[in-house]
Design a protein around this motif. Structure first.
Motif, PDB file in Angstrom:
ATOM      1  N   THR A  10       0.772  -1.344  -0.009  1.00  9.42           N
ATOM      2  CA  THR A  10       0.044  -0.001  -0.097  1.00  9.42           C
ATOM      3  C   THR A  10       0.862   1.172   0.121  1.00  9.42           C
ATOM      4  OG1 THR A  10      -0.132   0.002   2.542  1.00  9.42           O
ATOM      5  CG2 THR A  10      -1.954  -1.254   1.177  1.00  9.42           C
ATOM      6  N   VAL A  12       0.594   5.734  -0.008  1.00 13.27           N
ATOM      7  CA  VAL A  12      -0.167   7.175   0.170  1.00 13.27           C
ATOM      8  C   VAL A  12       0.585   8.147  -0.230  1.00 13.27           C
ATOM      9  CG1 VAL A  12      -2.019   8.477   1.458  1.00 13.27           C
ATOM     10  CG2 VAL A  12      -1.948   6.025   1.909  1.00 13.27           C
ATOM     11  N   SER A  86      -4.794   7.179  -8.552  1.00 10.33           N
ATOM     12  CA  SER A  86      -5.233   6.152  -7.680  1.00 10.33           C
ATOM     13  C   SER A  86      -5.479   4.803  -8.272  1.00 10.33           C
ATOM     14  CB  SER A  86      -6.243   7.103  -6.746  1.00 10.33           C
ATOM     15  OG  SER A  86      -5.714   8.084  -6.098  1.00 10.33           O
ATOM     16  N   PHE A  88      -5.765   0.394  -7.954  1.00  6.79           N
ATOM     17  CA  PHE A  88      -4.736  -0.734  -7.711  1.00  6.79           C
ATOM     18  C   PHE A  88      -3.903  -1.351  -8.957  1.00  6.79           C
ATOM     19  CE2 PHE A  88      -4.236  -4.107  -4.648  1.00  6.79           C
ATOM     20  CZ  PHE A  88      -4.465  -5.624  -5.269  1.00  6.79           C
ATOM     21  N   THR A 106      -0.498  -3.400  -5.586  1.00 11.87           N
ATOM     22  CA  THR A 106      -0.027  -2.214  -4.674  1.00 11.87           C
ATOM     23  C   THR A 106      -1.310  -1.463  -4.605  1.00 11.87           C
ATOM     24  OG1 THR A 106       2.118  -2.296  -5.060  1.00 11.87           O
ATOM     25  CG2 THR A 106       1.231  -0.054  -4.457  1.00 11.87           C
ATOM     26  N   ARG A 107      -1.684  -1.091  -3.591  1.00 14.77           N
ATOM     27  CA  ARG A 107      -3.082  -0.063  -3.604  1.00 14.77           C
ATOM     28  C   ARG A 107      -2.429   1.403  -3.447  1.00 14.77           C
ATOM     29  NH1 ARG A 107      -8.183  -0.492  -4.769  1.00 14.77           N
ATOM     30  NH2 ARG A 107      -8.055  -2.502  -3.600  1.00 14.77           N
ATOM     31  N   THR A 109      -2.827   5.572  -3.084  1.00 14.78           N
ATOM     32  CA  THR A 109      -3.873   6.388  -3.000  1.00 14.78           C
ATOM     33  C   THR A 109      -3.210   7.727  -3.164  1.00 14.78           C
ATOM     34  OG1 THR A 109      -5.130   5.314  -1.390  1.00 14.78           O
ATOM     35  CG2 THR A 109      -5.558   7.521  -1.208  1.00 14.78           C
TER      36      THR A 109
ATOM     37  N   GLY B  41      -8.880  -6.914  -2.663  1.00 16.58           N
ATOM     38  CA  GLY B  41      -7.686  -6.653  -2.109  1.00 16.58           C
ATOM     39  C   GLY B  41      -6.535  -7.368  -2.560  1.00 16.58           C
TER      40      GLY B  41
END
Lengths: 111, 114
Positions: A10, A12, A86, A88, A106-107, A109, B41
């Motif tokens: 993840t 941000v 933004s 995935f 990978t997320r 944001t 996810g």
């Protein structure tokens, strides 16, 4: 057996910041490599694919770029992130086109 | 134009009931056909694939799919679903001359009722 790793899991990031996502494959040689993006609730969008070191094909014009510095390493980059980046991000590999095998994703944001 | 259509955005099935997810394609070359599953996810996992030969293919987790050339379809089936099958399912089509790129359906989200 073959495995594929992606990191980070993840991320941000603020708008305008750079991006680097990495994907590595183990247990195979000379794979085709792919970067996909999946927006929330949407399907898969192919961003880049590579059939060999230094060989990158772009499917969608945008502020992202990809590089393949080694046979089993694929990197997705941006100099300045946009809010619309933004999503995935998924890396995948294939050999001889038999099937594509995906990493965990990978997320990203962008705020 | 090459395309893959998954007509159902969502499907709700009771646990223990049978399942069929539809996939239709439009492709000029002899297709390779795939079904993938994605849990929330997570990355995509290959369920099964068809390249040639027997048109009924068996996959992992008790899934099967049947290639019907006359209908340009590759529907995914399972005789009895489990709560753990709740996920999104993607159909994809590829071919040799496409440089092994895949054309993807938009996905079908499977919801399991207890």
């Amino acid at each position: 057996s073959q495995t594929i790793h992606q990191w980070p899991a993840t991320l941000v990031q603020p708008v305008g910041s750079p991006l680097s996502l990495e994907c590595t494959v183990e247990g195979t040689s000379n794979p085709n490599l792919y970067w996909y993006r999946q927006a929330a609730g949407r399907g898969l969008q192919l961003l880049f694919y590579s059939v060999g070191i230094g060989q990158i094909s772009s499917e969608v014009p945008q502020n992202l770029s990809a590089s393949r510095p080694q046979d089993r390493q694929f990197i997705l980059s941006s100099k300045k992130l946009l809010l619309s980046d933004s999503g995935f991000y998924l890396c995948a590999w294939s050999v001889l086109g038999r099937a594509q095998f995906f990493g965990p994703g990978t997320r990203l944001t962008v705020l | 134009a090459q395309s893959v259509t998954q007509p159902d955005i969502h499907i709700t099935v009771s646990e223990g009931a049978s399942l069929e997810l539809r996939c239709n394609y439009s492709y000029g070359a002899t297709p390779y056909l795939f079904w993938y599953v994605q849990s929330p996810g997570q990355g995509l996992q290959l369920l099964l694939k068809y390249f040639s030969g027997d048109t009924l293919v068996q996959g992992i987790k008790g899934f099967e799919a049947e290639f019907k050339r006359s209908q340009s379809s590759f529907n995914l089936r399972k005789p009895s679903v489990h709560w753990s099958d709740a996920a999104e399912y993607f159909c994809a089509v590829g071919a040799l001359r496409s440089n092994y790129q895949l054309i993807w359906g938009a996905g079908t989200k499977l919801i399991i009722k207890p």
